[in-house]
Design a protein around this motif. Structure first.
Motif, PDB file in Angstrom:
ATOM      1  N   LYS B 208       0.763  -1.153   0.105  1.00 26.17           N
ATOM      2  CA  LYS B 208      -0.033   0.034   0.052  1.00 26.17           C
ATOM      3  C   LYS B 208       0.849   1.349   0.095  1.00 26.17           C
ATOM      4  CE  LYS B 208      -1.533   0.865   4.107  1.00 26.17           C
ATOM      5  NZ  LYS B 208      -0.929   2.187   4.379  1.00 26.17           N
ATOM      6  N   ILE B 209       0.547   2.222  -0.856  1.00 27.51           N
ATOM      7  CA  ILE B 209       1.148   3.677  -0.681  1.00 27.51           C
ATOM      8  C   ILE B 209       0.110   4.491  -0.242  1.00 27.51           C
ATOM      9  CG2 ILE B 209       2.386   5.324  -1.975  1.00 27.51           C
ATOM     10  CD1 ILE B 209       3.076   2.975  -4.009  1.00 27.51           C
ATOM     11  N   GLY B 210       0.003   4.942   0.643  1.00 27.74           N
ATOM     12  CA  GLY B 210      -1.050   5.847   1.395  1.00 27.74           C
ATOM     13  C   GLY B 210      -0.889   5.806   2.850  1.00 27.74           C
ATOM     14  N   ASP B 211      -0.490   6.770   3.600  1.00 27.35           N
ATOM     15  CA  ASP B 211      -0.300   6.575   4.963  1.00 27.35           C
ATOM     16  C   ASP B 211      -1.887   6.803   5.929  1.00 27.35           C
ATOM     17  OD1 ASP B 211       2.171   6.080   4.988  1.00 27.35           O
ATOM     18  OD2 ASP B 211       2.818   8.183   5.016  1.00 27.35           O
ATOM     19  N   SER B 212      -3.003   7.332   4.857  1.00 25.59           N
ATOM     20  CA  SER B 212      -4.210   7.452   5.841  1.00 25.59           C
ATOM     21  C   SER B 212      -4.953   6.294   5.634  1.00 25.59           C
ATOM     22  CB  SER B 212      -4.850   8.502   4.949  1.00 25.59           C
ATOM     23  OG  SER B 212      -4.175   9.599   4.484  1.00 25.59           O
ATOM     24  N   PHE B 213      -4.452   5.140   5.566  1.00 25.12           N
ATOM     25  CA  PHE B 213      -5.151   3.865   5.571  1.00 25.12           C
ATOM     26  C   PHE B 213      -4.430   2.817   5.991  1.00 25.12           C
ATOM     27  CE2 PHE B 213      -6.488   6.277   1.737  1.00 25.12           C
ATOM     28  CZ  PHE B 213      -8.069   6.379   1.932  1.00 25.12           C
ATOM     29  N   SER B 214      -4.965   1.748   6.947  1.00 25.19           N
ATOM     30  CA  SER B 214      -4.304   0.722   7.142  1.00 25.19           C
ATOM     31  C   SER B 214      -4.861  -0.284   6.647  1.00 25.19           C
ATOM     32  CB  SER B 214      -4.447   0.601   8.901  1.00 25.19           C
ATOM     33  OG  SER B 214      -5.764   0.514   9.372  1.00 25.19           O
ATOM     34  N   MET B 215      -4.089  -1.698   6.433  1.00 22.23           N
ATOM     35  CA  MET B 215      -4.506  -2.973   5.843  1.00 22.23           C
ATOM     36  C   MET B 215      -4.325  -3.673   6.358  1.00 22.23           C
ATOM     37  SD  MET B 215      -3.342  -3.264   1.841  1.00 22.23           S
ATOM     38  CE  MET B 215      -1.811  -4.342   2.065  1.00 22.23           C
ATOM     39  N   THR B 216      -5.116  -5.084   6.483  1.00 23.39           N
ATOM     40  CA  THR B 216      -4.854  -6.334   6.892  1.00 23.39           C
ATOM     41  C   THR B 216      -3.728  -6.909   6.273  1.00 23.39           C
ATOM     42  OG1 THR B 216      -6.642  -7.370   5.769  1.00 23.39           O
ATOM     43  CG2 THR B 216      -7.149  -6.504   7.963  1.00 23.39           C
ATOM     44  N   GLU B 217      -3.260  -7.891   7.015  1.00 23.62           N
ATOM     45  CA  GLU B 217      -2.114  -8.705   6.262  1.00 23.62           C
ATOM     46  C   GLU B 217      -2.554  -9.350   5.078  1.00 23.62           C
ATOM     47  OE1 GLU B 217       0.691 -12.493   7.814  1.00 23.62           O
ATOM     48  OE2 GLU B 217      -0.694 -11.579   9.161  1.00 23.62           O
ATOM     49  N   LEU B 218      -1.508  -9.603   4.161  1.00 24.17           N
ATOM     50  CA  LEU B 218      -1.929 -10.321   2.955  1.00 24.17           C
ATOM     51  C   LEU B 218      -1.356 -11.676   2.919  1.00 24.17           C
ATOM     52  CD1 LEU B 218      -0.703  -7.882   0.124  1.00 24.17           C
ATOM     53  CD2 LEU B 218      -3.188  -8.122   1.050  1.00 24.17           C
ATOM     54  N   ARG B 219      -2.238 -12.675   2.518  1.00 27.43           N
ATOM     55  CA  ARG B 219      -1.879 -13.992   2.592  1.00 27.43           C
ATOM     56  C   ARG B 219      -1.667 -14.455   1.200  1.00 27.43           C
ATOM     57  NH1 ARG B 219      -3.537 -16.206   7.751  1.00 27.43           N
ATOM     58  NH2 ARG B 219      -2.493 -14.860   9.243  1.00 27.43           N
ATOM     59  N   GLN B 220      -1.812 -15.795   0.913  1.00 31.01           N
ATOM     60  CA  GLN B 220      -1.914 -16.466  -0.437  1.00 31.01           C
ATOM     61  C   GLN B 220      -2.943 -15.806  -1.161  1.00 31.01           C
ATOM     62  OE1 GLN B 220       0.462 -18.460  -1.860  1.00 31.01           O
ATOM     63  NE2 GLN B 220       1.707 -18.133  -0.112  1.00 31.01           N
ATOM     64  N   PRO B 221      -2.526 -15.476  -2.366  1.00 36.58           N
ATOM     65  CA  PRO B 221      -3.676 -15.105  -3.204  1.00 36.58           C
ATOM     66  C   PRO B 221      -4.614 -16.103  -3.811  1.00 36.58           C
ATOM     67  CG  PRO B 221      -1.794 -14.792  -4.544  1.00 36.58           C
ATOM     68  CD  PRO B 221      -1.314 -15.348  -3.093  1.00 36.58           C
ATOM     69  N   ASN B 222      -5.823 -15.553  -4.527  1.00 35.69           N
ATOM     70  CA  ASN B 222      -6.656 -16.481  -5.296  1.00 35.69           C
ATOM     71  C   ASN B 222      -6.376 -16.130  -6.627  1.00 35.69           C
ATOM     72  OD1 ASN B 222      -8.086 -17.105  -2.734  1.00 35.69           O
ATOM     73  ND2 ASN B 222      -9.243 -15.170  -3.040  1.00 35.69           N
ATOM     74  N   GLU B 223      -6.208 -17.163  -7.216  1.00 37.49           N
ATOM     75  CA  GLU B 223      -5.739 -17.266  -9.020  1.00 37.49           C
ATOM     76  C   GLU B 223      -6.902 -17.606  -9.713  1.00 37.49           C
ATOM     77  OE1 GLU B 223      -2.265 -19.610  -9.566  1.00 37.49           O
ATOM     78  OE2 GLU B 223      -2.206 -19.458 -11.476  1.00 37.49           O
ATOM     79  N   LYS B 224      -6.915 -16.654 -10.805  1.00 37.39           N
ATOM     80  CA  LYS B 224      -7.991 -16.992 -11.785  1.00 37.39           C
ATOM     81  C   LYS B 224      -7.380 -16.844 -13.206  1.00 37.39           C
ATOM     82  CE  LYS B 224     -12.811 -15.654 -12.453  1.00 37.39           C
ATOM     83  NZ  LYS B 224     -13.826 -14.436 -12.056  1.00 37.39           N
ATOM     84  N   ARG B 225      -7.663 -17.840 -13.982  1.00 35.96           N
ATOM     85  CA  ARG B 225      -7.113 -17.786 -15.362  1.00 35.96           C
ATOM     86  C   ARG B 225      -8.378 -17.326 -16.432  1.00 35.96           C
ATOM     87  NH1 ARG B 225      -1.838 -19.960 -15.375  1.00 35.96           N
ATOM     88  NH2 ARG B 225      -1.228 -21.067 -13.603  1.00 35.96           N
ATOM     89  N   ASN B 226      -7.378 -17.143 -17.547  1.00 34.49           N
ATOM     90  CA  ASN B 226      -8.156 -16.886 -18.877  1.00 34.49           C
ATOM     91  C   ASN B 226      -9.323 -15.701 -18.527  1.00 34.49           C
ATOM     92  OD1 ASN B 226      -6.889 -18.700 -20.018  1.00 34.49           O
ATOM     93  ND2 ASN B 226      -8.187 -20.387 -19.211  1.00 34.49           N
ATOM     94  N   VAL B 227      -8.898 -14.721 -17.900  1.00 31.69           N
ATOM     95  CA  VAL B 227      -9.778 -13.559 -17.726  1.00 31.69           C
ATOM     96  C   VAL B 227      -9.416 -12.547 -18.884  1.00 31.69           C
ATOM     97  CG1 VAL B 227     -10.521 -11.528 -16.417  1.00 31.69           C
ATOM     98  CG2 VAL B 227      -9.739 -13.659 -15.239  1.00 31.69           C
ATOM     99  N   ARG B 228     -10.324 -12.366 -19.828  1.00 31.96           N
ATOM    100  CA  ARG B 228     -10.315 -11.506 -20.773  1.00 31.96           C
ATOM    101  C   ARG B 228     -10.230 -10.032 -20.384  1.00 31.96           C
ATOM    102  NH1 ARG B 228      -8.112 -13.643 -25.082  1.00 31.96           N
ATOM    103  NH2 ARG B 228      -8.998 -12.078 -26.462  1.00 31.96           N
ATOM    104  N   ARG B 229      -9.228  -9.236 -20.970  1.00 28.52           N
ATOM    105  CA  ARG B 229      -9.444  -7.642 -20.777  1.00 28.52           C
ATOM    106  C   ARG B 229      -8.547  -6.999 -21.889  1.00 28.52           C
ATOM    107  NH1 ARG B 229     -10.020  -4.571 -15.759  1.00 28.52           N
ATOM    108  NH2 ARG B 229     -11.017  -6.352 -15.169  1.00 28.52           N
ATOM    109  N   ASN B 230      -8.943  -5.918 -22.436  1.00 29.50           N
ATOM    110  CA  ASN B 230      -8.124  -5.055 -23.467  1.00 29.50           C
ATOM    111  C   ASN B 230      -7.936  -6.162 -24.695  1.00 29.50           C
ATOM    112  OD1 ASN B 230      -7.858  -3.022 -21.509  1.00 29.50           O
ATOM    113  ND2 ASN B 230      -6.200  -3.806 -20.725  1.00 29.50           N
TER     114      ASN B 230
END
Lengths: 276, 616
Positions: B208-230
């Protein structure tokens, strides 16, 4: 640089370990309170004992003593009240509870239980500090007299007074130290854990002539009674390991009338001195 | 601009240097000779841009040539707006013969980069060479508009940047464009990676870049394939987070991450060989690619002051509450467990336990916390607060209702919930005391003032102070106590030393004084000065007698007092008589004039000296 980083890591690990350590005793204490609240006295005792393995507090031993009292294990109850009073000597409730438990357990409180007021073991620090203050203030005043050439008569009066106070304070330190050392040797008779076959069995514990179950009894003591372990030349409790693996202590009552060998698991030391 | 002495640097590679080594010696000898010869040559400076005309995207060189010297010059090039001139020039020194005349010169080349189009004139400036000052003439540079080639190159770079942006980018999804101060929302950070991008791994989870917010810890991400964009196919990695706004106002928020990608090797340099810097010999060289998400401005609204309940402790969300006790009848002193449960969505991690204060009837212990739900975000679930209550008096006790206030961000107003009160019957607690009934003597009236056993054996719900061991160190075993004794010891030693020194100093002083007086007596005999002899004798006698009798002020002693002190010391009568005679002589001499001057001074000295020796 590496050693510095290692030091930081070690410190962080130590701090975490300390925090976990502190948490575990609190967690166990509150677990015990909850178990007690739900009526599970055995689990509560187990949790309190677990907490006492980690650290000690007056309330912890007080609660544990209450539970043992409820379970009619008066020896353990008295032992824990004594421990609680060591941590908080001025707690009136603990003193009253101890007196009540001694009364119920039909234990006559010996000299150690009611020590001479001025020379209690808990006053050792007070006497030591008083001796230090008297000694140095007197010595400084004497040197000031010498410096300012005070006349001999006044100096002599002061010297006598000072030596008198010093003697009294030294007596306080010696007596309190004796009591303090005595507490270090003191054990409380716990008694047997009552079993189904023990219904008609006496609660009295034998003090035997020799360290062995087959030896005849010199005399007997009841749970909750105070005994003092004999020390060997090294200053550790005089003990004997019998062929069946049981550990025996040579103990005697405060007045020395009762003396004999008692099994280590039948007594509980008030202070775990580490000298075994 | 350069301000330090200019230093030459040879631009040739090492191999060429080696080849030129021999010729360098020749040149050096020649240049030394020519340098000496060329000292007479007039110094001058020339300056120019090479090339003098460039386009915006190209660079040029500003050359300053100094003739007649090879000394390192000092000076500062004037700054020109729109031109960036390096301050690390390349320097060449040359020496040559022209028409039989030795000539030396030094050439300094500065790299110049234009920032805009136009004609720039670098004005003349001064250059210091040794003790002399040279004027560098002005030079002009014409910067032309970008050529077609430049425009194509710029366009290609822009396209590459756009392609790179589309190849890997970060998206941040929040349920609302605004938040309330202290509110926690469930948001998602998504990292889109183009399938054709040779990504080897995600080097760093989004930061995160921005001191005005706090964020919870990040764990393993969810992965999704074949997403169409642009028009491209992507693999999307998403991290659910709990985002909490810390302060009111409009605040920027963005995220950055870095990935490792396989990259082609640049082949224009022999030193970039994959055998030197790639453990996979050119087939798997990796580079780190930083991905910066778009900057979002999120409005954080302050909580309204209007309608804020007194007991509001910062809970924001939507909640329902429930309380329960584990038992409704206890003996006095036995603990009761009160559980307060809070269910719903909101900032669970920031909600403190509701305050339940002890009173005369109930002692309240510190609560235990437990949360059921997503432990990571702590946004939705059930939070339990468990209190241990100890009844302090027998009878019917009411465990009070717990009021809980919170702010609902959807309804944008404060709400309160209230649990029901719990009645608790507290028995006096004789049930376990009866295990050892006290024998009741017939006819004995029960004493109402006896120790109230119902007040004994109360369970403390707070552990109090913890000690690592039962046996604490006594003062006698405390090192600090013994170290503390050093302070009065030092004081005592100092006072004793000072006293001793003072005493010895007094003795020494008196000894010196006595010696001086004795010397004076001797001298008086030599000078035939009877008054001085008698004066010295009397002073010496005073000193001796005061020292023997511990008189504090010897100078105040009269003759009679001296004689009485002599008697106190059990001196023989003849000594006292002798002393009286001498003292009378002293008084006569002092008050009646020079009557004793006729007596021989030697005998007077012997008599007085003998008397002083016999004193006790």
């Amino acid at each position: 640089m590496r050693s510095f980083a290692f030091g930081i890591l070690l410190y962080a690990f130590g701090a975490n370990a300390c925090a976990l350590f502190a948490d575990s005793q609190n967690r166990l204490f509150y677990d015990a309170v909850r178990a007690e609240a739900s009526g599970d006295l055995d689990s509560a005792i187990e949790a309190y004992e677990g907490s006492a393995q980690v650290a000690h507090s007056a309330n912890l031993h007080g609660n544990l003593a209450n539970l043992y009292f409820k379970k009619e294990q008066f020896g353990r109850s008295i032992l824990n009240y004594r421990k609680a009073l060591i941590l908080d000597p001025d707690h009136d409730d603990f003193s009253a509870n101890l007196s009540f438990a001694l009364e119920i357990a039909q234990v006559r409180s010996g000299d150690t239980d009611k020590p001479f007021v001025s020379f209690k073991a808990s006053t050792l620090d007070l006497w030591t500090a008083a001796l230090g203050v008297c000694f140095w203030s007197g010595l400084l005043l004497l040197s000031a007299f010498f410096f300012f050439r005070m006349d001999k008569v006044r100096t002599s009066i002061f010297l006598c007074l000072w030596l008198g106070i010093l003697g009294f304070c030294s007596l306080g330190v010696i007596k309190a130290k004796e009591k303090h050392d005595l507490v270090g040797r003191e054990v409380i008779v716990l008694g047997r854990i009552p079993g189904p076959s023990d219904a008609n069995r006496s609660k009295a514990i034998s003090l035997r002539r020799f360290a062995g179950s087959t030896s005849s009894a010199n005399t007997s003591v009841i749970p909750g009674e105070s005994l003092f372990l004999d020390l060997d030349d090294k200053g550790t409790a005089r003990a004997h390991l019998s062929p069946d693996g049981r550990k025996w202590y040579l103990a005697r009552s405060s007045n020395g009338r009762k003396r004999g060998w008692i099994r280590a698991n039948e007594v509980g030391r008030i202070l775990e001195t580490g000298k075994e | 601009m350069f301000k330090k002495p200019l230093r030459s640097s040879l631009p040739f590679p090492l191999t060429v240097r080696a080849c030129l080594f021999l010729t360098a010696w020749t040149s050096l000898a020649l240049s030394l000779h020519s340098g000496l010869m060329a000292q007479n040559q007039a110094m001058r400076a020339e300056a120019s841009f090479s090339p003098p005309s460039i386009t915006v995207s190209n660079g040029t060189t500003y050359k300053v040539v100094l003739f007649g010297t090879q000394e390192t010059p000092q000076g500062a090039i004037p700054s020109i707006p729109g031109l960036t001139i390096s301050n690390n020039p390349q320097v060449f020194r040359t020496a040559s013969f022209r028409n039989g005349t030795p000539s030396v010169k030094m050439e300094m080349s500065f790299q110049v980069k234009p920032l805009k189009q136009g004609t720039f004139i670098l004005p003349s400036w001064d250059l210091k060479v040794g003790s002399k000052t040279l004027r560098v003439p002005e030079a002009s540079l014409q910067v032309l508009a970008p050529s077609q080639q430049d425009l194509i190159r710029l366009e290609r770079e822009k396209q590459q940047r756009e392609d790179l942006k589309q190849a890997a980018f970060i998206e941040f999804d929040a349920p609302r464009p605004f938040l309330f101060e202290g509110e926690t929302i469930l948001a998602t950070i998504s990292l889109f990676l183009w399938d054709r991008l040779p990504v080897t791994r995600i080097e760093q989870a989004p930061v995160k870049i921005g001191d005005s917010f706090s964020m919870t810890e990040l764990r393993q991400p969810n992965e999704k394939r074949n997403v169409r964009r642009n028009g491209k196919s992507y693999t999307v990695f998403s991290w659910p987070i709990g985002l909490t706004a810390a302060m009111a106002g409009d605040h920027d928020l963005t995220f950055k991450t870095s990935i490792r990608i396989r990259a082609n090797n640049p082949r224009n340099s022999p030193f970039n060989s994959p055998f030197f810097n790639d453990p996979f010999f050119g087939f798997g060289r990796e580079e780190s690619l930083e991905i910066l998400g778009p900057k979002q401005t999120i409005e954080v609204r302050a909580l309204p002051m209007k309608g804020r309940p007194a007991g509001f402790q910062g809970a924001i969300g939507s909640f329902t509450s429930l309380s329960s006790i584990d038992v409704d009848r206890v003996s006095l002193g036995d603990p009761v467990r009160l559980t307060f449960e809070l269910s719903g969505t909101g900032n669970f991690s920031a909600i403190p336990a509701p305050q339940i204060s002890s009173d005369k009837q109930l002692k309240v212990g510190p609560p235990a916390f437990s949360f059921e739900g997503n432990q990571l975000t702590k946004h939705e679930g059930k939070q339990s607060f468990e209190y241990i209550l100890t009844p302090l008096s027998a009878g019917l006790v009411e465990i009070p209702a717990i009021k809980f206030s919170y702010f609902d961000p959807l309804e944008e107003r404060f709400l309160s919930t209230r649990t029901s009160a719990h009645p608790l019957r507290v028995d006096p607690g004789e049930n376990w005391n009866s295990a050892n009934p006290q024998p009741v003597v017939e006819g004995e009236v029960s004493n109402e003032d006896a120790v109230p056993t119902v007040d004994l054996f109360q369970t403390e719900s707070d552990p109090g102070e913890w000690f690592p061991a039962l046996q604490r160190k006594t003062l006698l075993e405390n090192t600090n106590f013994w170290l503390l004794q050093l302070i009065p010891l030092v004081g005592f030693c100092s006072l004793s030393l000072l006293g001793f020194r003072r005493k010895t100093a007094g003795i020494e002083k008196q000894r010196q004084k006595e010696n001086a007086l004795l010397r004076q007596m001797k001298d008086s005999v030599g000078f035939k000065d009877a008054p001085a002899l008698l004066r010295a004798f009397r002073d010496l006698l005073r000193l001796r007698i005061a020292s023997l009798r511990k008189h504090p002020n010897p100078s105040s002693l009269s003759s009679e007092e001296i004689l009485s002190l002599l008697r106190l010391g059990n001196n023989p009568e003849e000594i006292i008589q002798e002393a009286r005679e001498l003292l009378r002589s002293c008084d006569d001499q002092e008050f009646a004039g020079n009557e004793l001057a006729r007596q021989p001074l030697e005998s007077l000295y012997r008599t007085s000296h003998g008397l002083l020796k016999k004193l006790k």
